[in-house]
Design an enzyme around this catalytic site. Sequence first.
Site, PDB file in Angstrom:
ATOM      1  N   ASP A 251      -0.995   6.405   6.751  1.00  0.00           N
ATOM      2  CA  ASP A 251      -1.058   4.958   6.960  1.00  0.00           C
ATOM      3  C   ASP A 251      -1.894   4.690   8.215  1.00  0.00           C
ATOM      4  OD1 ASP A 251      -0.545   2.351   6.393  1.00  0.00           O
ATOM      5  OD2 ASP A 251       1.532   2.349   7.078  1.00  0.00           O
TER       6      ASP A 251
ATOM      7  N   LYS B  60       0.843  -1.206   0.000  1.00  0.00           N
ATOM      8  CA  LYS B  60       0.000   0.000   0.000  1.00  0.00           C
ATOM      9  C   LYS B  60       0.884   1.264   0.000  1.00  0.00           C
ATOM     10  CE  LYS B  60      -2.408  -1.540   3.668  1.00  0.00           C
ATOM     11  NZ  LYS B  60      -1.999  -2.952   3.781  1.00  0.00           N
ATOM     12  N   THR B  61       1.886   1.271   0.856  1.00  0.00           N
ATOM     13  CA  THR B  61       2.791   2.427   0.921  1.00  0.00           C
ATOM     14  C   THR B  61       3.572   2.551  -0.381  1.00  0.00           C
ATOM     15  OG1 THR B  61       3.011   1.975   3.269  1.00  0.00           O
ATOM     16  CG2 THR B  61       4.612   3.493   2.322  1.00  0.00           C
TER      17      THR B  61
ATOM     18  N   THR C 250      -5.438  -1.580   7.217  1.00  0.00           N
ATOM     19  CA  THR C 250      -5.594  -3.036   7.206  1.00  0.00           C
ATOM     20  C   THR C 250      -7.006  -3.394   7.688  1.00  0.00           C
ATOM     21  OG1 THR C 250      -4.634  -2.987   9.414  1.00  0.00           O
ATOM     22  CG2 THR C 250      -3.167  -3.621   7.616  1.00  0.00           C
TER      23      THR C 250
ATOM     24  N   ARG D 258       6.555  -8.205   1.504  1.00  0.00           N
ATOM     25  CA  ARG D 258       7.421  -7.775   2.617  1.00  0.00           C
ATOM     26  C   ARG D 258       8.042  -8.990   3.305  1.00  0.00           C
ATOM     27  NH1 ARG D 258       4.510  -4.319   6.990  1.00  0.00           N
ATOM     28  NH2 ARG D 258       4.375  -2.849   5.283  1.00  0.00           N
TER      29      ARG D 258
END
Length: 337
Positions: free
Chosen positions: A109, A64-65, A158, A218
């Site tokens: 975020d 997302k980032t 999330t 990640r």
Amino acid sequence: MAITDPKIAQDDRSLDQTLRPKGWAEYIGQEMVKKNLKILIQAAQERNEPVEHLLFYGPAGLGKTTLAHLISKELRSQVKVTSGPAIEKVGDLASILTNLSPGDILFIDEVHRLNKLIEEILYPALESRSLDIIIGKGPSARTIQLELPPFTLIAATTRIALLSAPLRSRFSGGTFRLDFYSENEIEKIIERSAKILGINIEKGAVKEVAKRSRFTPRVANRLLKRCRDFAQVEKSQSLTQDLAVRALDLLEIDPLGLEGTDRMILNVIISKFGGGPVGLQTLAAATSEEKETIEEVYEPYLMQLGFLERTPRGRVATGRAYQHLGHSFSGQSAFLS
Ligand code: ADE
């Protein structure tokens, strides 16, 4: 360019900068999201307008980032990064908003953790680019209105269910869900990262790391680096499948990518609660984990594997979870198989 200051959060280290895709062509997977975003960006650029506000949601670590950074790169705009919990006071948000330059992207975020009072300041900022500030208290209190420059908010969460309807409705550019990656996509990400990091990796090792990466970039990048450490200490010139297996086994990451805590959660449900249903609060107490951590970190992948179900009466371990952990499953304790 990305700007991070202490209020404008400390998030940016979560993904190794060197591994972050630098353009659309380097960003693997999430094809539908990418296609839609490209159209949105091109159309806004052609009209010479800022891109409308965007919301990304989905499990942690799916990019997302990274997407927010890619969009800023594409727009050649500056991105200011912060997070819901970092914005503690109304003044924090006011300061961030009034310091934006025209065309900037503000990335928030964990937006579900934004304080409700602060959220309300955000509404007029998003809708009409105005910042309403109350000065003073009691009868002499006054509201002043500041006009903000055109900007784009990109928010990530999330936990979309925790966002209020008024906040959700203000993402006029769209709400995009990021899904777990396919094994094939994760393999490509590992190959790309290995190349950047200068790791000589065998195909078998790529597959081994991919299988245990929870379909999450990640995690894949983290495991790749741990395998690199292992190969280096073993004085091997290349990362072979055998080395990857040994490194990952040593980290107690099983062939499906479950870590100690995942297995502990399932074992507690099975052994202490007859397979469930067990309420989240009770499960948190029994595993000494935070409720939020169970919900946000562990459960999404366990559900993706079909090992855990969230039911109205609580969490239930499925027959597959029993099988994977070597418990015998009679099928009667849980109402799911
Ligand atoms: N690193 C993290 N996410 C990625 C993605 N989607 N594609 C390529 N590299 C990544």
